[in-house]
Design an enzyme around this catalytic site. Structure first.
Site, PDB file in Angstrom:
ATOM      1  N   ASP A 292       0.489  -2.857  -2.251  1.00 54.09           N
ATOM      2  CA  ASP A 292       0.145  -2.062  -3.472  1.00 54.09           C
ATOM      3  C   ASP A 292      -1.416  -1.198  -3.894  1.00 54.09           C
ATOM      4  OD1 ASP A 292      -0.620  -2.326  -7.033  1.00 54.09           O
ATOM      5  OD2 ASP A 292      -1.139  -4.551  -6.584  1.00 54.09           O
TER       6      ASP A 292
HETATM    7  C1  BGC Z   1      -1.444  -2.725  -9.457  1.00 57.00           C
HETATM    8  C2  BGC Z   1       0.304  -3.154  -9.827  1.00 57.00           C
HETATM    9  C3  BGC Z   1       0.422  -1.139  -9.891  1.00 57.00           C
HETATM   10  C4  BGC Z   1      -0.220  -0.522  -9.111  1.00 57.00           C
HETATM   11  C5  BGC Z   1      -0.155   1.894  -9.536  1.00 57.00           C
HETATM   12  C6  BGC Z   1      -2.476  -1.682  -8.549  1.00 57.00           C
HETATM   13  O1  BGC Z   1      -3.346  -2.022  -8.830  1.00 57.00           O
HETATM   14  O2  BGC Z   1      -1.819  -4.054  -9.302  1.00 57.00           O
HETATM   15  O3  BGC Z   1       0.128  -3.552 -10.354  1.00 57.00           O
HETATM   16  O4  BGC Z   1       2.423  -0.983  -9.891  1.00 57.00           O
HETATM   17  O5  BGC Z   1      -1.463  -0.930  -9.671  1.00 57.00           O
HETATM   18  O6  BGC Z   1      -0.104   1.618 -10.537  1.00 57.00           O
END
Ligand code: BGC
Length: 753
Positions: A292
């Protein structure tokens, strides 16, 4: 003679079928080995730095969905093969520009463009929690399909969806992105969404790679506070939180994303048990895992890694194949390999997984395959997609209360005034929800509730409007005007709820009552004595007890997206009979959280709210949620017969059918979601008071009945015991079928070995 001819015919057919299957199998095998061959041939040419580059993902220079590291060398790094993927780069023009840079790198390995296409791209669909309320897998699949068609036409290869985290605490802002509290429903939805995104398979220009996230158990963050820790038994993990991920993997999800939380003390990003043992081991997952946003580096504040060097080592060894934005891999992995801390085999495995997907997507054949201006233009204002979104929006609404006021007549003989009040009545982008794009020319496509209603009503109806207050405000100066409008009206519709950035990532709230002074506005309007219909737009289950008790009707509309206004008008005026059912329990108060239907019974269960003496209950709060899981009304009225079982004493690995007759005793044709729940009365580990094990959505005309049959087999009775073995145990089972988790018919059966 004819008998022999028949046999000979059958044999021939068998040979033919077997031959064809064999040929098919051989083609698949050849295709698979050809792919592996291609992957290996690229891998062989790569330097260690280039391999690490493939494992590195950067945010593009235009938009960000997390804390950004400014990097003026970013584009140079793309040119020198140090970047394998980028996120938040959309549009044919930008993706093409960046891909051209990647094509200047030594090996010309194409970039993968990832994007959070969570509930639509150009055409915004209801938030996933809203779609889950439809319990309609075909519609959900279609919604994901449209999102894939639109985003792939804009250069997107990969969506960071579906989010399949089971969530039982609406204080967590991210409940909006998932399918709610139930594992069975969540697994079915995970499958539908993966299928929708990936369409006929990777390689088609309208298929985007799906990404099941956040692996794992992110939805159980303590107290519903985002990014918080998770501590749970392995049994609970396997039984409640993993199945939707397994369903996504089985449906062929190309990628997984790990999560921010630690699980039992080990951050998911550095969690070998989750990524290597379960996902890539037990489940034999062949795609790749992306971290993530920054989660590799976040293992430092977690207190799990000393620095980025150690974080990179832990994450790579644990099976995180791609580092989103933390720069830990790009800055440390090569050195870690040289120093023997990360084996080359780990790097090769990760890079193989990534290259495999790039090949499958067809990017080595044509890196610009998805960046086609013509297609992008075609999809930009695709009215067919809008219609799909409208259909999904209608199916997502949940009618919570209706005291004989809905549906409204479109036209009346006598003149009529409808008062439309509240901050969402004329709003446009507030209906879109957190993970959506506010394109510059969007507002022309979004129909407000005001416009939707106006389109529906005839010449005798006048529409009066007052905003009353803002969404999250303390100012009551608009109340007077609203009360005046209400007093002049024959019927009042009030729209209240959450602003589009009040639920979503990092939007945990300890107070989930209707924000600001909105419930006071409802009170002031209800005091006029007029019939009041309340529409609630929100990303999570909110608390609105006074409104629920005192309004004439309540519809939960979630955030419905581009088509909100027209879809809402369809429901208000009976062009669509609401059929949504809650995918999460709605609490009475924050103090009741977490509240979910499939809890254990405990050793001191309270029978009801009068039974509190030394019972497992709060002394100052009801046992029951305000609205239970599976609840939702229709303009029809569905009555259930008792359940008939084909066998009350089944033995061994057999099946039993459970049948009910559902009659629509109302005046409107409509759809009902018939729900099957099972309770295992005694187990070697305690079992929930009920668990959803099946559902069927059926259309029943007014005055008609339908017979609904569920097949129950021992698969449905299985659970994880304390040795994590998945099996069923003989004994008594309560079989329940009904209209919600709290309103069921029930019958017992006894299943022996
Ligand atoms: C989120 C994800 C997301 C990623 C990219 C993160 O902060 O938890 O779900 O896909 O950012 O935007």
């Amino acid at each position: 003679m004819t008998k022999y001819i028949k046999i000979a015919g059958l044999l021939l057919m068998q040979v033919f079928v077997t031959g064809r299957l064999f040929a098919q199998h051989r083609t698949q095998v050849t295709r698979a080995s050809l792919l592996e061959h291609k992957v290996d041939s690229v891998l062989q040419l790569m330097t260690l730095d280039e391999k690490v580059g493939q494992m590195n993902q950067y945010n593009g220079p235009w938009a960000a969905t997390g804390p950004l590291t400014n990097d003026d060398k970013l584009l140079d790094q793309v040119k020198s093969g140090k970047v394998g993927s980028m996120l938040n780069v959309t549009g044919v023009k930008r993706t093409r520009e960046l891909q051209q840079l990647a094509m200047q790198s030594r090996l010309k390995i194409p970039l993968l463009f990832g994007q959070d296409v969570i509930h639509g791209y150009r055409t915004i669909f209801p938030i996933p929690l809203g779609e889950a309320a439809s319990w309609d897998m075909n519609a959900i699949e279609k919604s994901a399909r449209v999102a894939a068609i639109e985003s792939s036409a804009s250069g997107v290869h990969w969506t960071f969806a579906p989010m399949v985290d089971i969530a039982r605490d609406p204080r967590w802002g991210r409940v909006m992105e998932g399918a709610g509290e139930d594992t069975y429903l969540g697994s079915a939805i995970a499958t539908a969404r993966v299928k929708g995104f990936q369409g006929k398979g990777l390689g088609n220009t309208d298929a985007v790679m799906a990404c099941a996230k956040h692996f794992a158990a992110y939805g159980a963050a303590v107290g519903g506070r985002d990014y918080n820790s998770v501590d749970m038994s392995m049994r609970q993990l396997y039984e409640t939180y993993l199945p939707p991920f397994k369903a996504a993997a089985d449906a062929g999800a190309a990628t997984f994303m790990n999560s921010f939380n630690d699980l039992n003390g080990v951050p998911a990003t550095g969690n070998k048990l989750l990524q290597r043992d379960i996902l890539k081991g037990q489940w034999n997952f062949k795609g790749f895992v992306v971290s993530d946003w920054g989660s590799v580096g976040e293992m430092i504040p977690h207190g799990f890694a000393k620095d980025n060097y150690e974080a990179a080592m832990l994450a790579a060894n644990a099976g995180s194949d791609m580092d989103m934005e933390s720069r830990s891999y790009i800055n440390n992995l090569a050195r870690l390999v040289k120093e023997g801390k990360v084996k080359m085999a780990v790097i090769d495995d990760a890079v193989r997984r990534i290259l495999r997907k790039k090949f499958e997507m067809g990017l080595f054949d044509d890196p610009y395959k998805f960046s086609n201006e013509e297609r992008e233009k075609q999809q930009w204002n695709n009215t067919a997609n809008y219609e799909v979104a409208k259909d999904m929006a209608r199916k997502s609404m949940v009618l919570l209360k209706n005291q004989n006021v809905l549906p409204l007549a479109k036209e009346t003989h006598a003149p009529r005034i409808i008062g439309l009040i509240g901050p969402f009545a004329k709003a446009k982008s507030d209906h879109l929800g957190f993970w959506s794009y506010d394109w510059p020319d969007d507002s022309s496509r979004i129909v407000s509730v005001y416009d939707g209603i106006q389109q529906k009503t005839g010449a005798n109806t006048r529409l009066f409007y007052a905003k009353g207050c803002n969404i999250n405000d303390t100012v009551r100066s608009g109340f007077n005007e609203a009360v005046t409008v209400a007093a002049q009206s024959d019927i009042v519709i009030i729209t209240v709820g959450e602003a589009r950035d009040m639920s979503g990532e990092a939007k945990s709230r300890s107070n989930i009552h209707l924000p600001g002074v909105q419930e006071e506005l409802v009170k002031a309007v209800v005091a006029t004595g007029k019939p009041v219909i309340v529409l609630i737009s929100a990303g999570r289950p909110l608390i609105f007890n006074w409104t629920a008790d005192n309004a004439t009707a309540v519809i939960y509309t979630w955030w419905l997206g581009t088509a909100a206004g027209e879809a809402i008008a369809d429901v208000l005026f009976g062009d669509y009979n609401p059929s949504g059912k809650l995918p999460m329990s709605f609490p009475l108060s924050e103090g009741q959280l977490p509240v979910y239907y499939n809890h254990y019974n405990t050793g001191r269960p309270a029978k009801n709210d009068d039974d509190r003496f030394y019972r497992s209950a709060y002394t100052d709060l009801s046992l029951y949620p305000k609205f239970p899981f599976g609840y939702g009304l229709s303009y029809g009225k569905f009555d259930y017969s008792d359940i008939t079982l084909s066998n009350k004493n089944p033995k061994g690995n057999t099946t039993v059918t459970a049948t009910v007759t559902v009659t629509n005793n109302g005046n409107y044709d409509g759809e009902e979601t018939v729900q099957l729940y099972i309770r295992d009365m005694v187990g070697s580990v305690v079992r929930p008071v009920k668990e959803l094990k099946g559902f069927q959505k059926v259309f029943i005309k007014a005055g008609e009945s339908k017979t609904i049959t569920f097949t129950i087999n021992t698969e449905l009775l299985k659970f994880y015991n304390d040795q994590l073995q998945f099996n069923w145990e003989p004994g008594d089972f309560e079989i329940m079928i009904g209209t919600s988790s709290a309103d069921v018919k029930s019958v017992m059966l006894s299943w022996s070995k």
